[in-house]
Scaffold this motif. Structure first.
Motif, PDB file in Angstrom:
ATOM      1  N   ALA A 132     103.073 -26.221  -8.766  1.00  0.00           N
ATOM      2  CA  ALA A 132     102.520 -26.595  -7.461  1.00  0.00           C
ATOM      3  C   ALA A 132     101.078 -27.076  -7.557  1.00  0.00           C
ATOM      4  N   GLY A 133     100.309 -26.480  -8.465  1.00  0.00           N
ATOM      5  CA  GLY A 133      98.908 -26.849  -8.603  1.00  0.00           C
ATOM      6  C   GLY A 133      98.691 -28.264  -9.112  1.00  0.00           C
ATOM      7  N   THR A 134      99.744 -28.881  -9.660  1.00  0.00           N
ATOM      8  CA  THR A 134      99.620 -30.253 -10.172  1.00  0.00           C
ATOM      9  C   THR A 134     100.049 -31.291  -9.133  1.00  0.00           C
ATOM     10  N   LEU A 135     100.500 -30.843  -7.969  1.00  0.00           N
ATOM     11  CA  LEU A 135     100.862 -31.778  -6.904  1.00  0.00           C
ATOM     12  C   LEU A 135      99.615 -32.448  -6.340  1.00  0.00           C
ATOM     13  N   SER A 136      99.789 -33.643  -5.795  1.00  0.00           N
ATOM     14  CA  SER A 136      98.709 -34.263  -5.033  1.00  0.00           C
ATOM     15  C   SER A 136      98.413 -33.400  -3.807  1.00  0.00           C
ATOM     16  N   TYR A 137      97.236 -33.605  -3.219  1.00  0.00           N
ATOM     17  CA  TYR A 137      96.874 -32.824  -2.048  1.00  0.00           C
ATOM     18  C   TYR A 137      97.891 -33.017  -0.925  1.00  0.00           C
ATOM     19  N   GLY A 138      98.308 -34.260  -0.725  1.00  0.00           N
ATOM     20  CA  GLY A 138      99.282 -34.540   0.329  1.00  0.00           C
ATOM     21  C   GLY A 138     100.596 -33.825   0.105  1.00  0.00           C
ATOM     22  N   HIS A 139     101.055 -33.794  -1.149  1.00  0.00           N
ATOM     23  CA  HIS A 139     102.305 -33.102  -1.452  1.00  0.00           C
ATOM     24  C   HIS A 139     102.148 -31.589  -1.315  1.00  0.00           C
ATOM     25  N   GLN A 140     100.939 -31.071  -1.613  1.00  0.00           N
ATOM     26  CA  GLN A 140     100.718 -29.639  -1.384  1.00  0.00           C
ATOM     27  C   GLN A 140     100.806 -29.300   0.099  1.00  0.00           C
ATOM     28  N   ARG A 141     100.312 -30.207   0.964  1.00  0.00           N
ATOM     29  CA  ARG A 141     100.432 -29.965   2.400  1.00  0.00           C
ATOM     30  C   ARG A 141     101.897 -29.932   2.821  1.00  0.00           C
ATOM     31  N   LEU A 142     102.702 -30.847   2.267  1.00  0.00           N
ATOM     32  CA  LEU A 142     104.126 -30.870   2.590  1.00  0.00           C
ATOM     33  C   LEU A 142     104.823 -29.621   2.048  1.00  0.00           C
ATOM     34  N   LEU A 143     104.387 -29.139   0.876  1.00  0.00           N
ATOM     35  CA  LEU A 143     104.945 -27.902   0.331  1.00  0.00           C
ATOM     36  C   LEU A 143     104.644 -26.740   1.255  1.00  0.00           C
ATOM     37  N   GLU A 144     103.440 -26.714   1.784  1.00  0.00           N
ATOM     38  CA  GLU A 144     103.069 -25.645   2.707  1.00  0.00           C
ATOM     39  C   GLU A 144     103.964 -25.668   3.959  1.00  0.00           C
ATOM     40  N   VAL A 145     104.259 -26.872   4.443  1.00  0.00           N
ATOM     41  CA  VAL A 145     105.170 -26.992   5.588  1.00  0.00           C
ATOM     42  C   VAL A 145     106.556 -26.481   5.213  1.00  0.00           C
ATOM     43  N   ALA A 146     107.014 -26.809   4.008  1.00  0.00           N
ATOM     44  CA  ALA A 146     108.322 -26.311   3.537  1.00  0.00           C
ATOM     45  C   ALA A 146     108.342 -24.794   3.508  1.00  0.00           C
ATOM     46  N   MET A 147     107.236 -24.184   3.080  1.00  0.00           N
ATOM     47  CA  MET A 147     107.160 -22.722   3.050  1.00  0.00           C
ATOM     48  C   MET A 147     107.252 -22.149   4.464  1.00  0.00           C
ATOM     49  N   GLY A 148     106.623 -22.840   5.412  1.00  0.00           N
ATOM     50  CA  GLY A 148     106.734 -22.415   6.804  1.00  0.00           C
ATOM     51  C   GLY A 148     108.148 -22.545   7.323  1.00  0.00           C
ATOM     52  N   LEU A 149     108.794 -23.678   7.036  1.00  0.00           N
ATOM     53  CA  LEU A 149     110.169 -23.891   7.490  1.00  0.00           C
ATOM     54  C   LEU A 149     111.125 -22.884   6.871  1.00  0.00           C
ATOM     55  N   ALA A 150     110.845 -22.481   5.627  1.00  0.00           N
ATOM     56  CA  ALA A 150     111.729 -21.545   4.927  1.00  0.00           C
ATOM     57  C   ALA A 150     111.765 -20.173   5.596  1.00  0.00           C
ATOM     58  N   LEU A 151     110.759 -19.876   6.402  1.00  0.00           N
ATOM     59  CA  LEU A 151     110.731 -18.606   7.132  1.00  0.00           C
ATOM     60  C   LEU A 151     111.660 -18.623   8.347  1.00  0.00           C
ATOM     61  N   LYS A 152     112.234 -19.813   8.655  1.00  0.00           N
ATOM     62  CA  LYS A 152     113.101 -19.974   9.834  1.00  0.00           C
ATOM     63  C   LYS A 152     112.407 -19.449  11.093  1.00  0.00           C
ATOM     64  N   PRO A 153     111.207 -19.934  11.379  1.00  0.00           N
ATOM     65  CA  PRO A 153     110.429 -19.355  12.485  1.00  0.00           C
ATOM     66  C   PRO A 153     110.932 -19.794  13.850  1.00  0.00           C
ATOM     67  N   LYS A 154     110.618 -18.977  14.841  1.00  0.00           N
ATOM     68  CA  LYS A 154     110.780 -19.400  16.237  1.00  0.00           C
ATOM     69  C   LYS A 154     109.616 -20.309  16.627  1.00  0.00           C
ATOM     70  N   LEU A 155     108.421 -20.020  16.046  1.00  0.00           N
ATOM     71  CA  LEU A 155     107.215 -20.789  16.314  1.00  0.00           C
ATOM     72  C   LEU A 155     106.577 -21.176  14.992  1.00  0.00           C
ATOM     73  N   LEU A 156     106.379 -22.482  14.799  1.00  0.00           N
ATOM     74  CA  LEU A 156     105.707 -22.999  13.605  1.00  0.00           C
ATOM     75  C   LEU A 156     104.353 -23.556  14.037  1.00  0.00           C
ATOM     76  N   ILE A 157     103.271 -22.927  13.552  1.00  0.00           N
ATOM     77  CA  ILE A 157     101.910 -23.365  13.857  1.00  0.00           C
ATOM     78  C   ILE A 157     101.392 -24.188  12.680  1.00  0.00           C
ATOM     79  N   LEU A 158     101.028 -25.432  12.946  1.00  0.00           N
ATOM     80  CA  LEU A 158     100.558 -26.347  11.903  1.00  0.00           C
ATOM     81  C   LEU A 158      99.100 -26.696  12.177  1.00  0.00           C
ATOM     82  N   ASP A 159      98.210 -26.290  11.271  1.00  0.00           N
ATOM     83  CA  ASP A 159      96.776 -26.486  11.463  1.00  0.00           C
ATOM     84  C   ASP A 159      96.309 -27.690  10.642  1.00  0.00           C
TER      85      ASP A 159
END
Length: 238
Positions: A132-159
């Motif tokens: 993960a540390g070798t991803l571009s910054y943009g891809h790290q942001r998308l990875l972070e979103v994937a981690m949020g989606l993986a939680l199957k949340p009722k509410l997803l807060i994106l900062d």
């Protein structure tokens, strides 16, 4: 149906009124944007909602229950996922393992399937074995979103999720967010007004820790007070 309800939410820091008596409602299945000038209190406000910062006064109700004093980890289990303004990935782990940790935290029996599904939704399935540390910054942001989606949340807060993304990645991100609803509700803190106006069903404008206006994109764009405080500022998107 109202998913989240905040009343009189307040947090001051050494006399600075970061959040000052805010009333706020999120409806189930909506994309709700939170905007305002730098220092308006946006990140402090969502940190109060997610439990990362304690509330000084006021109440928060989520899915019908009072979570005002509920710790952050318990709010995650209740269905609130918060991706941070600064990328929070485990740089030494693979892309797959970062998302798998999120899946594992909700005790899923479909670890590999759910992890792959979340990576596919953000377009990172081909990078599953990359560190993960070798991803571009943009891809790290998308990875972070994937981690949020993986939680199957009722509410997803994106900062500020599009910060550092190329235009093509921003288009991908918008498709991702549209695909999240109505299964989940999205609260979007975003400086890119094109993204806000394109995605949001409703917008709340914060200024000096207080709600300046709430309404549809059309209503917010036409609001004279909002124009004066934020939209009319040529540096507003900086």
């Amino acid at each position: 149906m109202t998913l989240l309800e905040a009343r009189g939410l307040t947090r001051h820091f050494d006399g600075l009124k970061a959040v000052d008596g805010v009333d706020f409602d999120l409806e189930e299945g909506e994309i709700h944007a939170l905007i305002g000038p730098n220092g308006a209190g946006k990140t402090t406000f969502v940190s109060l909602l997610s439990g990362r910062i304690p509330v000084q006064s006021g109440t928060i109700r989520f899915a019908g229950r009072d979570i005002t004093r509920t710790p952050a980890h318990a709010r995650v289990r209740a269905g609130i996922a918060y991706t941070f303004q600064i990328t929070q990935v485990y740089g030494a782990l693979t892309v797959f393992d970062n998302v798998a940790l999120a899946v594992q935290s909700r005790h899923s029996r479909r670890l590999a399937e759910d992890t792959t599904e979340a990576l596919t939704r953000v377009g990172l399935e081909a990078r599953a074995d990359q560190i993960a540390g070798t991803l571009s910054y943009g891809h790290q942001r998308l990875l972070e979103v994937a981690m949020g989606l993986a939680l199957k949340p009722k509410l997803l807060i994106l900062d500020e999720p599009t910060q550092g993304l190329a235009q093509g990645e921003i288009e991908t991100f918008k498709d991702i967010v549209r695909g999240v609803v109505p299964e989940a509700t999205v609260l979007l803190i975003e400086h890119n007004m094109d993204v806000v106006m394109d995605l949001a069903h409703r917008i709340t404008v914060l200024n000096f820790g207080e709600v300046l206006a709430t309404g549809t994109p059309k209503t917010i764009r036409a609001d004279k007070a909002v124009q004066a405080a934020y939209l009319g500022d040529p540096h507003a998107a900086a």
